[in-house]
Design a protein around this motif. Sequence first.
Motif, PDB file in Angstrom:
ATOM      1  N   GLY A 232      50.695  60.758  33.999  1.00  0.00           N
ATOM      2  CA  GLY A 232      50.617  61.420  32.162  1.00  0.00           C
ATOM      3  C   GLY A 232      50.979  60.647  31.439  1.00  0.00           C
ATOM      4  O   GLY A 232      51.250  60.293  30.492  1.00  0.00           O
ATOM      5  N   ASP A 233      51.913  59.195  32.137  1.00  0.00           N
ATOM      6  CA  ASP A 233      53.065  58.273  31.049  1.00  0.00           C
ATOM      7  C   ASP A 233      51.812  57.126  30.714  1.00  0.00           C
ATOM      8  O   ASP A 233      52.266  56.081  29.612  1.00  0.00           O
ATOM      9  N   GLY A 234      50.085  57.121  31.115  1.00  0.00           N
ATOM     10  CA  GLY A 234      49.223  56.059  30.303  1.00  0.00           C
ATOM     11  C   GLY A 234      49.485  54.799  31.223  1.00  0.00           C
ATOM     12  O   GLY A 234      48.708  54.074  31.209  1.00  0.00           O
ATOM     13  N   LYS A 235      50.211  55.266  32.345  1.00  0.00           N
ATOM     14  CA  LYS A 235      49.909  53.891  33.805  1.00  0.00           C
ATOM     15  C   LYS A 235      49.524  54.485  34.832  1.00  0.00           C
ATOM     16  O   LYS A 235      50.403  55.678  34.768  1.00  0.00           O
ATOM     17  N   ALA A 236      48.324  53.775  35.612  1.00  0.00           N
ATOM     18  CA  ALA A 236      48.327  54.410  36.730  1.00  0.00           C
ATOM     19  C   ALA A 236      49.468  54.320  37.972  1.00  0.00           C
ATOM     20  O   ALA A 236      50.380  53.616  37.425  1.00  0.00           O
ATOM     21  N   ASP A 237      49.491  55.147  38.674  1.00  0.00           N
ATOM     22  CA  ASP A 237      50.434  54.935  39.111  1.00  0.00           C
ATOM     23  C   ASP A 237      50.270  55.568  40.868  1.00  0.00           C
ATOM     24  O   ASP A 237      51.049  55.385  42.198  1.00  0.00           O
ATOM     25  N   GLN A 238      48.698  55.084  41.040  1.00  0.00           N
ATOM     26  CA  GLN A 238      48.195  55.146  42.255  1.00  0.00           C
ATOM     27  C   GLN A 238      46.812  54.734  42.391  1.00  0.00           C
ATOM     28  O   GLN A 238      46.243  54.446  40.496  1.00  0.00           O
ATOM     29  N   TYR A 239      46.620  53.762  42.969  1.00  0.00           N
ATOM     30  CA  TYR A 239      45.949  52.866  43.232  1.00  0.00           C
ATOM     31  C   TYR A 239      44.748  52.353  44.558  1.00  0.00           C
ATOM     32  O   TYR A 239      44.961  53.191  45.154  1.00  0.00           O
ATOM     33  N   GLY A 240      43.540  51.580  43.783  1.00  0.00           N
ATOM     34  CA  GLY A 240      42.856  52.361  45.070  1.00  0.00           C
ATOM     35  C   GLY A 240      42.646  51.148  46.053  1.00  0.00           C
ATOM     36  O   GLY A 240      42.707  52.025  47.400  1.00  0.00           O
ATOM     37  N   LEU A 241      43.302  49.542  46.148  1.00  0.00           N
ATOM     38  CA  LEU A 241      43.779  49.307  46.659  1.00  0.00           C
ATOM     39  C   LEU A 241      45.091  48.451  46.549  1.00  0.00           C
ATOM     40  O   LEU A 241      45.297  48.263  45.741  1.00  0.00           O
ATOM     41  N   ALA A 242      45.152  47.309  47.632  1.00  0.00           N
ATOM     42  CA  ALA A 242      46.299  46.589  47.288  1.00  0.00           C
ATOM     43  C   ALA A 242      46.674  45.875  48.607  1.00  0.00           C
ATOM     44  O   ALA A 242      46.213  45.855  49.283  1.00  0.00           O
ATOM     45  N   GLY A 243      47.086  44.127  48.843  1.00  0.00           N
ATOM     46  CA  GLY A 243      47.077  43.278  49.316  1.00  0.00           C
ATOM     47  C   GLY A 243      47.568  42.664  49.047  1.00  0.00           C
ATOM     48  O   GLY A 243      48.184  41.949  47.937  1.00  0.00           O
ATOM     49  N   ALA A 244      48.082  41.523  50.084  1.00  0.00           N
ATOM     50  CA  ALA A 244      48.028  39.567  49.561  1.00  0.00           C
ATOM     51  C   ALA A 244      46.627  39.152  49.515  1.00  0.00           C
ATOM     52  O   ALA A 244      45.724  39.229  50.472  1.00  0.00           O
ATOM     53  N   HIS A 245      46.526  38.043  48.324  1.00  0.00           N
ATOM     54  CA  HIS A 245      45.653  37.591  47.689  1.00  0.00           C
ATOM     55  C   HIS A 245      44.548  36.599  49.319  1.00  0.00           C
ATOM     56  O   HIS A 245      44.100  36.331  49.032  1.00  0.00           O
ATOM     57  N   TYR A 246      46.048  36.286  49.841  1.00  0.00           N
ATOM     58  CA  TYR A 246      45.814  35.688  50.621  1.00  0.00           C
ATOM     59  C   TYR A 246      45.159  35.957  51.977  1.00  0.00           C
ATOM     60  O   TYR A 246      44.352  35.758  52.981  1.00  0.00           O
ATOM     61  N   VAL A 247      45.452  36.712  52.032  1.00  0.00           N
ATOM     62  CA  VAL A 247      45.077  38.051  53.370  1.00  0.00           C
ATOM     63  C   VAL A 247      43.411  38.893  52.522  1.00  0.00           C
ATOM     64  O   VAL A 247      42.384  38.502  52.946  1.00  0.00           O
ATOM     65  N   PHE A 248      43.295  39.485  51.614  1.00  0.00           N
ATOM     66  CA  PHE A 248      41.740  39.657  50.497  1.00  0.00           C
ATOM     67  C   PHE A 248      41.322  38.744  50.408  1.00  0.00           C
ATOM     68  O   PHE A 248      39.929  39.000  51.584  1.00  0.00           O
ATOM     69  N   SER A 249      41.006  37.289  50.168  1.00  0.00           N
ATOM     70  CA  SER A 249      40.047  36.348  50.182  1.00  0.00           C
ATOM     71  C   SER A 249      40.057  35.691  51.834  1.00  0.00           C
ATOM     72  O   SER A 249      38.688  36.025  51.926  1.00  0.00           O
ATOM     73  N   GLU A 250      40.690  36.003  53.189  1.00  0.00           N
ATOM     74  CA  GLU A 250      39.882  35.470  53.768  1.00  0.00           C
ATOM     75  C   GLU A 250      38.837  36.667  54.727  1.00  0.00           C
ATOM     76  O   GLU A 250      37.874  36.276  54.768  1.00  0.00           O
ATOM     77  N   LEU A 251      39.687  37.561  54.229  1.00  0.00           N
ATOM     78  CA  LEU A 251      38.645  39.353  54.567  1.00  0.00           C
ATOM     79  C   LEU A 251      37.354  39.202  53.769  1.00  0.00           C
ATOM     80  O   LEU A 251      36.119  40.080  54.551  1.00  0.00           O
ATOM     81  N   LEU A 252      37.515  38.580  52.590  1.00  0.00           N
ATOM     82  CA  LEU A 252      36.314  39.299  52.120  1.00  0.00           C
ATOM     83  C   LEU A 252      34.931  37.674  52.518  1.00  0.00           C
ATOM     84  O   LEU A 252      33.750  38.435  52.452  1.00  0.00           O
ATOM     85  N   ILE A 253      35.657  36.788  52.194  1.00  0.00           N
ATOM     86  CA  ILE A 253      34.718  36.010  52.391  1.00  0.00           C
ATOM     87  C   ILE A 253      34.023  36.397  53.870  1.00  0.00           C
ATOM     88  O   ILE A 253      33.085  36.360  54.053  1.00  0.00           O
TER      89      ILE A 253
END
Length: 469
Positions: A232-253
Amino acid sequence: MKQMNKMKSMLLILLTAVLMILSACSGNNAGNAIATQSPAATATATAAEETPAPTQEPEPPAADLGGREIRISHWWDASPDGDSEADELARERIKKVEEKYNVKIKYLNTEYWSTTEKLSSSVMSNDPFAEIVRLPDGFIWGLMQGGFLTPLEDHLKDTRIAPDVVESMRFGGDHVFGLESWYNPNDTGMFYNKRIFKEAGLKDPQQLMVEDNWNWTSMLDAAKKLTVDNNGDGKADQYGLAGAHYVFSELLIASNGGIIYDEANKKVAFDSPASMEALNFLYSLYNEHKVVKKNEGNDWEDPAKYFAEGTIAMYPGGLWEIEGRLQDKMKDEWGYVYLPKGPQADTYFDPLGQTAAYVIPKGVKDPDVIVKIWEELQDFDNWQENRRLWQENVLPDESSIANAMNDAGKVQRVFGGRFGGLGIKDQLDSVTGKFVKGEITPSTGVAQVIGPAQAAAEKVLRGEQDKKE
């Protein structure tokens, strides 16, 4: 009629004589056994005994290499000196090979960056430093183009290597230059937190996959619903995803059926429609939907730490990360599924962006025998079983194991798109690192680096290698 009776009598006398001879030549047990058979059965058995059994072609004698030392180079100590069952079996294979071919197997530990220079210089001096060399990712490109490696297709006529693996060892060219026993069926996927999905009342990725509804849309929907402010502090403290952008890019492509590099045409391909769609989706995850937890300074270590701590719902990564990064560190129950399908994909894809290979340097004597020696040192029969045993030790449930083993056969390897060692990914990563922060758009960033990426690849293909990847 009389002639027919006479023939029957003669046949009866003949069969009786045969029985008497067989009985006299046999022991009591054999004689009793024969006596209980009908005349027809006895005649058939006798005929079978008189017919010579078909002879099998004897296996040609193995080549005798006269006590020659067969050196096998890795960039680590690959000697099977441990007390594990795998090492014990490897030692048995080595012993058999040494006796069969009259050779001595020796393992060399060659420094990573020195391997390509050592191979090329020793070939140029007509004295290859090893008979078999494990080449690091990407180093094979320049060496094959420079003529430093032995073409192997003529020595693989009766190979046990799977046809698709053999073809992949052409690296986009006409000749097979590498040796590899197998490719794991599914090395990368999505780890997910079961508790987080359950508490939110959402179907988890395994359920969605069973329903054939595990794709970018369902992943994004879950990620948005699981990015929440719990305190309730107005900021997300749980997220749907996390990762390194250079891993995300390869896997999504890859999951959208795209590739980063086209081996056959030797062209950089991360500007293709399927690849650009993936990069734009990555941009939206960070900047539009804001469902990816920002790393605190270490793009590689932070995402796995967040997942182990239970502050993110999904983490894309490789199975090899489990030991050391997840195992014994997870606070919640978790699972492992395929990468979600992209809009352009009609199946699940697993990228093969880089691969090492065993090669035989140009000038090595008796390459046909060396190939056979290498094959007989491999554990072709048990690799799947060993892989499953390992996964049973590191994965949390049967569904995850089945996914990792690709038991349903729904994951397809992306061959022909390897970029490791070509300098291409360095260029792409330099802009994905900017557009995940909203500093640049994918189209602008890709336009800036597509030319330098192509130039980097061509440099390596000419045999020039920077010490980067």
